[in-house]
Design a protein around this motif. Structure first.
Motif, short mmCIF file in Angstrom:
data_model
loop_
_atom_site.label_atom_id
_atom_site.label_comp_id
_atom_site.label_asym_id
_atom_site.label_seq_id
_atom_site.Cartn_x
_atom_site.Cartn_y
_atom_site.Cartn_z
N ASN A 1 0.92 -1.23 0.07
CA ASN A 1 -0.11 0.01 0.21
C ASN A 1 0.65 1.19 -0.13
N LEU A 2 1.56 1.46 0.97
CA LEU A 2 2.39 2.88 1.25
C LEU A 2 3.50 2.77 0.33
N GLY A 3 4.11 1.71 0.19
CA GLY A 3 5.39 1.75 -0.83
C GLY A 3 5.13 2.02 -2.08
N SER A 4 4.09 1.33 -2.62
CA SER A 4 3.53 1.85 -3.95
C SER A 4 2.85 3.10 -3.96
N LEU A 5 2.28 3.54 -3.15
CA LEU A 5 1.71 4.98 -3.20
C LEU A 5 2.79 6.04 -3.04
N TRP A 6 3.67 6.07 -2.15
CA TRP A 6 4.96 6.98 -2.10
C TRP A 6 5.58 6.85 -3.65
N GLY A 7 5.97 5.54 -3.92
CA GLY A 7 6.56 5.46 -5.31
C GLY A 7 6.16 6.02 -6.34
N GLN A 8 4.72 5.66 -6.55
CA GLN A 8 4.06 6.13 -7.88
C GLN A 8 3.67 7.65 -7.62
N ALA A 9 3.58 8.13 -6.52
CA ALA A 9 3.50 9.70 -6.35
C ALA A 9 4.74 10.22 -6.86
N ALA A 10 5.75 9.75 -6.34
CA ALA A 10 7.25 10.36 -6.60
C ALA A 10 7.38 10.46 -8.08
N VAL A 11 6.90 9.33 -8.96
CA VAL A 11 7.08 9.33 -10.10
C VAL A 11 6.15 10.29 -10.79
N ARG A 12 4.93 10.43 -10.40
CA ARG A 12 3.82 11.37 -10.90
C ARG A 12 4.43 12.73 -10.59
N VAL A 13 5.07 13.08 -9.54
CA VAL A 13 5.58 14.51 -9.42
C VAL A 13 6.80 14.76 -10.31
N ALA A 14 7.57 13.77 -10.64
CA ALA A 14 8.56 13.70 -11.56
C ALA A 14 8.12 13.90 -12.79
N PHE A 15 6.90 13.57 -13.25
CA PHE A 15 6.41 13.69 -14.73
C PHE A 15 6.01 15.22 -14.71
N LEU A 16 5.30 15.51 -13.64
CA LEU A 16 4.55 16.88 -13.69
C LEU A 16 5.64 18.03 -13.48
N ALA A 17 6.88 17.68 -12.96
CA ALA A 17 7.91 18.73 -13.02
C ALA A 17 8.58 18.80 -14.29
N GLY A 18 8.37 17.65 -15.20
CA GLY A 18 8.94 17.68 -16.53
C GLY A 18 10.26 16.91 -16.59
N VAL A 19 10.39 15.83 -15.74
CA VAL A 19 11.73 15.32 -15.74
C VAL A 19 11.61 14.33 -16.83
N GLY A 20 12.48 14.28 -17.56
CA GLY A 20 12.47 13.39 -18.95
C GLY A 20 11.63 13.72 -19.95
N LEU A 21 11.12 15.05 -20.02
CA LEU A 21 10.20 15.20 -21.13
C LEU A 21 10.46 16.49 -22.10
N LYS A 22 11.92 16.35 -22.35
CA LYS A 22 12.51 17.27 -23.18
C LYS A 22 12.02 17.29 -24.59
N GLU A 23 11.51 16.23 -24.88
CA GLU A 23 10.98 15.95 -26.23
C GLU A 23 9.45 16.56 -26.77
N ALA A 24 9.08 17.39 -25.71
CA ALA A 24 7.66 17.85 -25.76
C ALA A 24 7.76 19.18 -26.90
N ILE A 25 7.15 18.94 -28.02
CA ILE A 25 7.00 19.99 -28.97
C ILE A 25 5.61 20.76 -29.18
N PRO A 26 5.64 22.14 -28.98
CA PRO A 26 4.18 22.61 -29.12
C PRO A 26 3.92 22.64 -30.65
N VAL A 27 2.46 22.29 -30.56
CA VAL A 27 1.94 22.42 -32.21
C VAL A 27 0.72 23.18 -32.00
N LYS A 28 0.24 23.64 -33.26
CA LYS A 28 -0.98 24.65 -33.17
C LYS A 28 -1.98 23.74 -33.32
N SER A 29 -3.21 24.04 -32.42
CA SER A 29 -4.11 23.32 -32.30
C SER A 29 -5.05 23.50 -33.57
N GLU A 30 -5.93 22.85 -34.02
CA GLU A 30 -6.65 22.82 -35.22
C GLU A 30 -8.21 23.56 -34.88
#
Length: 152
Positions: A123-152
């Motif tokens: 329970n707690l180990g997975s919650l803490w671990g998954q939350a940490a990965v979620r925070v990393a994603f939200l902080a942009g860790v490893g997302l340097k390949e994001a490219i803005p494109v125009k919306s249609e």
């Protein structure tokens, strides 16, 4: 406003598109078919009562929604805003879930991993671990390949 499309790194895809939906679906099935096992995982002192099954079935529905959102919604979009919005919502849920675990287990157990039962690690180990990965994603860790494109 430009939509941000991106290539999601494998570690994030593995967690958010496969592991978490499978774990949420497993938890959902436990809630419906074996709620006493699920309840013991959350609190060793709580007792299952059949007249409260409706609560477990409502939580079963919520976990099923989490599984669907991650397994389906995140698969059909590469829009960074959608990914972040959904993951912020799940992170809020993580925080409330952790609070509930702290309230059920008490601070002495919650903060001392040496006192955790195998169920607490699940329970707690997975919650803490998954939350940490979620925070990393939200902080942009490893997302340097994001490219803005125009919306249609």
């Amino acid at each position: 406003m430009a939509e941000q499309k991106l290539k999601i790194p494998l570690a994030y895809r593995a967690l958010f598109l496969y592991f978490e939906p499978a774990a949420a679906l497993f938890g959902a099935l436990l809630l419906h078919f074996r709620p006493e096992i699920f309840l013991n995982t959350m609190s060793p002192v709580a007792k299952y009562a059949t007249d409260n099954q409706v609560i477990y079935d409502q939580l079963f529905a919520t976990y099923t929604l989490f599984a669907f959102n991650e397994a389906v919604i995140l698969r059909i979009t590469k829009d960074l805003r959608v990914w972040k919005a959904l993951l912020v919502g799940i992170l809020v849920c993580d925080a409330i879930h952790l609070y509930g675990s702290w309230a059920a287990l008490g601070g002495a157990v919650f903060w001392d991993i040496r006192s955790w039962r195998p169920e607490d690690w699940a329970n707690l180990g997975s919650l803490w671990g998954q939350a940490a990965v979620r925070v990393a994603f939200l902080a942009g860790v490893g997302l340097k390949e994001a490219i803005p494109v125009k919306s249609e």
